[in-house]
Design a protein around this motif. Sequence first.
Motif, PDB file in Angstrom:
ATOM      1  N   ALA A 181      24.639  -1.352  -7.980  1.00 55.60           N
ATOM      2  CA  ALA A 181      24.216  -0.410  -9.010  1.00 55.60           C
ATOM      3  C   ALA A 181      24.986   0.894  -8.896  1.00 55.60           C
ATOM      4  O   ALA A 181      25.328   1.343  -7.789  1.00 55.60           O
ATOM      5  N   LYS A 182      25.250   1.525 -10.049  1.00 52.26           N
ATOM      6  CA  LYS A 182      25.952   2.806 -10.053  1.00 52.26           C
ATOM      7  C   LYS A 182      25.106   3.898  -9.422  1.00 52.26           C
ATOM      8  O   LYS A 182      25.632   4.871  -8.885  1.00 52.26           O
ATOM      9  N   VAL A 183      23.796   3.751  -9.538  1.00 50.87           N
ATOM     10  CA  VAL A 183      22.881   4.684  -8.877  1.00 50.87           C
ATOM     11  C   VAL A 183      22.023   3.867  -7.914  1.00 50.87           C
ATOM     12  O   VAL A 183      21.737   2.697  -8.165  1.00 50.87           O
ATOM     13  N   PRO A 184      21.599   4.444  -6.791  1.00 50.62           N
ATOM     14  CA  PRO A 184      20.910   3.662  -5.758  1.00 50.62           C
ATOM     15  C   PRO A 184      19.523   3.203  -6.180  1.00 50.62           C
ATOM     16  O   PRO A 184      18.658   4.015  -6.493  1.00 50.62           O
ATOM     17  N   VAL A 185      19.305   1.903  -6.174  1.00 46.75           N
ATOM     18  CA  VAL A 185      18.039   1.317  -6.610  1.00 46.75           C
ATOM     19  C   VAL A 185      16.902   1.687  -5.661  1.00 46.75           C
ATOM     20  O   VAL A 185      15.766   1.928  -6.078  1.00 46.75           O
ATOM     21  N   MET A 186      17.179   1.746  -4.368  1.00 43.78           N
ATOM     22  CA  MET A 186      16.129   1.927  -3.356  1.00 43.78           C
ATOM     23  C   MET A 186      15.754   3.392  -3.125  1.00 43.78           C
ATOM     24  O   MET A 186      14.857   3.680  -2.327  1.00 43.78           O
ATOM     25  N   LEU A 187      16.398   4.314  -3.812  1.00 46.56           N
ATOM     26  CA  LEU A 187      16.282   5.730  -3.482  1.00 46.56           C
ATOM     27  C   LEU A 187      14.838   6.208  -3.437  1.00 46.56           C
ATOM     28  O   LEU A 187      14.430   6.910  -2.505  1.00 46.56           O
ATOM     29  N   PHE A 188      14.032   5.870  -4.438  1.00 42.31           N
ATOM     30  CA  PHE A 188      12.658   6.365  -4.515  1.00 42.31           C
ATOM     31  C   PHE A 188      11.617   5.276  -4.226  1.00 42.31           C
ATOM     32  O   PHE A 188      10.426   5.520  -4.419  1.00 42.31           O
ATOM     33  N   LEU A 189      12.046   4.110  -3.752  1.00 42.91           N
ATOM     34  CA  LEU A 189      11.111   3.042  -3.398  1.00 42.91           C
ATOM     35  C   LEU A 189      10.659   3.246  -1.958  1.00 42.91           C
ATOM     36  O   LEU A 189      11.023   2.489  -1.054  1.00 42.91           O
ATOM     37  N   ASP A 190       9.849   4.279  -1.731  1.00 38.01           N
ATOM     38  CA  ASP A 190       9.556   4.706  -0.367  1.00 38.01           C
ATOM     39  C   ASP A 190       8.659   3.736   0.394  1.00 38.01           C
ATOM     40  O   ASP A 190       8.526   3.850   1.607  1.00 38.01           O
ATOM     41  N   ARG A 191       8.045   2.760  -0.277  1.00 37.35           N
ATOM     42  CA  ARG A 191       7.223   1.782   0.439  1.00 37.35           C
ATOM     43  C   ARG A 191       8.063   0.649   1.031  1.00 37.35           C
ATOM     44  O   ARG A 191       7.559  -0.146   1.816  1.00 37.35           O
ATOM     45  N   LEU A 192       9.327   0.555   0.607  1.00 30.35           N
ATOM     46  CA  LEU A 192      10.192  -0.542   1.046  1.00 30.35           C
ATOM     47  C   LEU A 192      11.169  -0.092   2.119  1.00 30.35           C
ATOM     48  O   LEU A 192      11.709   1.014   2.055  1.00 30.35           O
ATOM     49  N   ALA A 193      11.396  -0.991   3.077  1.00 33.80           N
ATOM     50  CA  ALA A 193      12.468  -0.791   4.059  1.00 33.80           C
ATOM     51  C   ALA A 193      13.649  -1.697   3.777  1.00 33.80           C
ATOM     52  O   ALA A 193      14.752  -1.444   4.266  1.00 33.80           O
ATOM     53  N   GLY A 194      13.422  -2.762   2.998  1.00 31.04           N
ATOM     54  CA  GLY A 194      14.515  -3.679   2.734  1.00 31.04           C
ATOM     55  C   GLY A 194      14.341  -4.465   1.457  1.00 31.04           C
ATOM     56  O   GLY A 194      13.228  -4.813   1.056  1.00 31.04           O
ATOM     57  N   LEU A 195      15.456  -4.741   0.793  1.00 31.87           N
ATOM     58  CA  LEU A 195      15.516  -5.603  -0.389  1.00 31.87           C
ATOM     59  C   LEU A 195      16.673  -6.565  -0.174  1.00 31.87           C
ATOM     60  O   LEU A 195      17.827  -6.144  -0.025  1.00 31.87           O
ATOM     61  N   PRO A 233       0.831  -1.214   0.000  1.00 24.50           N
ATOM     62  CA  PRO A 233       0.000   0.000   0.000  1.00 24.50           C
ATOM     63  C   PRO A 233       0.854   1.248   0.000  1.00 24.50           C
ATOM     64  O   PRO A 233       1.986   1.263   0.490  1.00 24.50           O
ATOM     65  N   ARG A 234       0.312   2.321  -0.569  1.00 25.61           N
ATOM     66  CA  ARG A 234       1.075   3.546  -0.774  1.00 25.61           C
ATOM     67  C   ARG A 234       1.513   4.207   0.532  1.00 25.61           C
ATOM     68  O   ARG A 234       2.467   4.982   0.551  1.00 25.61           O
ATOM     69  N   ASP A 235       0.846   3.908   1.664  1.00 24.31           N
ATOM     70  CA  ASP A 235       1.221   4.529   2.930  1.00 24.31           C
ATOM     71  C   ASP A 235       2.184   3.679   3.745  1.00 24.31           C
ATOM     72  O   ASP A 235       2.557   4.045   4.851  1.00 24.31           O
ATOM     73  N   ARG A 236       2.623   2.542   3.205  1.00 24.91           N
ATOM     74  CA  ARG A 236       3.568   1.680   3.918  1.00 24.91           C
ATOM     75  C   ARG A 236       4.995   2.192   3.731  1.00 24.91           C
ATOM     76  O   ARG A 236       5.364   2.685   2.673  1.00 24.91           O
ATOM     77  N   ARG A 237       5.805   2.048   4.784  1.00 23.20           N
ATOM     78  CA  ARG A 237       7.225   2.399   4.697  1.00 23.20           C
ATOM     79  C   ARG A 237       8.095   1.245   5.213  1.00 23.20           C
ATOM     80  O   ARG A 237       9.299   1.407   5.370  1.00 23.20           O
ATOM     81  N   ASP A 238       7.462   0.088   5.466  1.00 24.23           N
ATOM     82  CA  ASP A 238       8.188  -1.047   6.035  1.00 24.23           C
ATOM     83  C   ASP A 238       8.145  -2.273   5.143  1.00 24.23           C
ATOM     84  O   ASP A 238       8.336  -3.402   5.585  1.00 24.23           O
ATOM     85  N   GLY A 239       7.887  -2.085   3.862  1.00 24.52           N
ATOM     86  CA  GLY A 239       7.766  -3.203   2.949  1.00 24.52           C
ATOM     87  C   GLY A 239       9.092  -3.906   2.706  1.00 24.52           C
ATOM     88  O   GLY A 239      10.176  -3.358   2.940  1.00 24.52           O
ATOM     89  N   ARG A 240       8.979  -5.151   2.221  1.00 26.80           N
ATOM     90  CA  ARG A 240      10.187  -5.946   1.959  1.00 26.80           C
ATOM     91  C   ARG A 240      10.000  -6.763   0.685  1.00 26.80           C
ATOM     92  O   ARG A 240       8.906  -7.208   0.367  1.00 26.80           O
ATOM     93  N   VAL A 241      11.121  -6.959   0.003  1.00 24.50           N
ATOM     94  CA  VAL A 241      11.181  -7.854  -1.157  1.00 24.50           C
ATOM     95  C   VAL A 241      12.421  -8.723  -0.991  1.00 24.50           C
ATOM     96  O   VAL A 241      13.491  -8.232  -0.592  1.00 24.50           O
ATOM     97  N   HIS A 242      12.284 -10.015  -1.274  1.00 24.64           N
ATOM     98  CA  HIS A 242      13.400 -10.956  -1.145  1.00 24.64           C
ATOM     99  C   HIS A 242      13.582 -11.665  -2.484  1.00 24.64           C
ATOM    100  O   HIS A 242      12.648 -12.306  -2.986  1.00 24.64           O
ATOM    101  N   VAL A 243      14.760 -11.542  -3.061  1.00 27.50           N
ATOM    102  CA  VAL A 243      15.104 -12.217  -4.317  1.00 27.50           C
ATOM    103  C   VAL A 243      16.103 -13.322  -3.985  1.00 27.50           C
ATOM    104  O   VAL A 243      17.178 -13.052  -3.440  1.00 27.50           O
TER     105      VAL A 243
END
Length: 614
Positions: free
Chosen positions: A227-241, A61-71
């Motif tokens: 990555a040469k540029v930070p992947v997580m910079l604008f992924l504001d719903r995620l806290a971890g990848l 959800p757009r108001d989450r800031r603690d999301g996670r993705v695991h690859v």
Amino acid sequence: MARNARAEQLREYGRSVLEGARSEQVLRMARQVNSVSYTSAREYAGRSLFELLQNGYDAHPRDRRDGRVHVLLDEAEGEWGTLYVANGGTPFTWRNVERICELAQSSKEVGEGIGNKGVGFRSILLISEAPEIYSADPDSPLGPELDGYCFRFAQKVDVEEFLAGENNAHEVAATYPPLQAPLPLDDVPATCRQLAARGYVTIVRLPLLSEAARAEVRLRMGELAEAKVPVMLFLDRLAGLTLERRAVDGEAGELDDRHETLERHELTRSEERFAVAQDATGHGFPVSCATVDLGPSGTFLVVQGTVEKERLNSTLAEAVGAGLLDDTWQEWKRSAVVEVALPLPAPRRPRRGQIYTFLPMGEDQAAPFPGHVNAPFFTKFDRTGLPSDNPLNVLLFDAVAEICLAAAAVLRTVPEPSMRQQAVDLVSWESEKGSAGRLRAAALRVHGSELADVPLVPVLAADGAVPETSWAPPRGAVLWSDLDLTVLTAHRAHEAGIVVADPEIGGDRLKRLAALCKALACPWEPGPEMLAEYVERIVAGLPLPRPGEPPQAVERAVRGPGRAFRGRRARPARQAAAARGRPHTAAHQPSPRQGGYGHKHAYPGQAERSECPP
């Protein structure tokens, strides 16, 4: 709904889709979809992992800031290894199932998440022929069970079996499109159960189809990790990848201590917003600011603004009317969010930034200033580039310019010296490609004045002065030399009442800003005549030799722009002596052929300084 009921729902839907293969008319359409599916996959070549990450992000959800993705790449599971991509957030709903089975359809709201074309998932066809999806119950997602929609997609063998008895069953199966008909899965693999126990609600499982596919996944995971540029910079719903590559000592598919972790990278993101003085932006152009900590990838200042709905709607209507966007873009429900980001602390030399659509675009998509840009641009099919002349993109880049000016105005009120460099970087756009014109228009919207009258230039000020007084508009500032001068320094010029750019900002930054000001027809470099006047003012304040002592020291310090002084009332040292009421000897006048300022270079600026246009 119970799991058995969901399985039956999937089974009935899959059968209804496959039943269409008996119709010649539907079959003709199916052949076209088959061709387009693989064409789409090739268009996304090299981006499949980005697309899976994007889907995992959008599930939160757009108001989450603690999301996670695991690859997770388990290299010993299956013939060529198996890739798992797990995400938190919201489990698969029935609408998600329908949309993922339909080409160019998406359940995502336009402008809400990273993608809405509905074709990005097909990029996985280059690495896997048999994707599987396991998801938690959408009505009760908090439990550790994957008891929601769990399914695979009908393959050629399934189509041929369904059409058993038909004369053309084999031919139809050979051209039937992939990812069209969902079929329920009864058993959940052990690794999926383990990931669910860690709180993930949806897992995409991809048995890899070849050694080349495994090499491709390894390569893309490495690119994400470093990555040469930070992947997580604008992924504001995620806290971890989490990016993990494993081999197995024990049974394949078990996520336990028998696995050997070959590589593991944890990309993190935390955000802290801080209050800003909104009245500093001039005409009420609101922005919000935050510091974003990406761990080893650095810390960034992120500034966010919005494009009001009325302005956005007008542009979308124009683009749709011209056939440059399809009708679905007019379903955009909210204001468009636009963000810019700068590294903290500011690097000694500004570096090129990148354009993002939440995730970084192609390496050739450079931001127009030394920072990063994120906006919901209309992009190429694979999101690596964008048509700059599309009306939506023109509007969003206009908004980027406005946010940069508004954010710079805010930072000019902040007493922290480090923010001065950030304020300069925000407005130091590349002077080509119409940047000056775009910033001019932005200044009228944000400040209600010409850009040349906005205090963009950091200047020297008295100790203890309020931050706002240490800035000047391009019309009234002077770029002093950054050479290693000993007497005629920027600080001496400041003491003489000259409005001088602050050398502590750094020569590279000031030159970049000067290039923009030159494009505005407001060059900072003083011409020889103006420079001669400045030198006289500085020399008038220099200490003179004691009585009877020849003034060689003063003469050596001010040897310089000979032709500029020719014909003036007094040479510099004589002028200084006269100001103190002491005689000066002509023998000590500087030669026009000699260098000056105590340095081999003649004077701070060579170009003529002209008045800015009104």
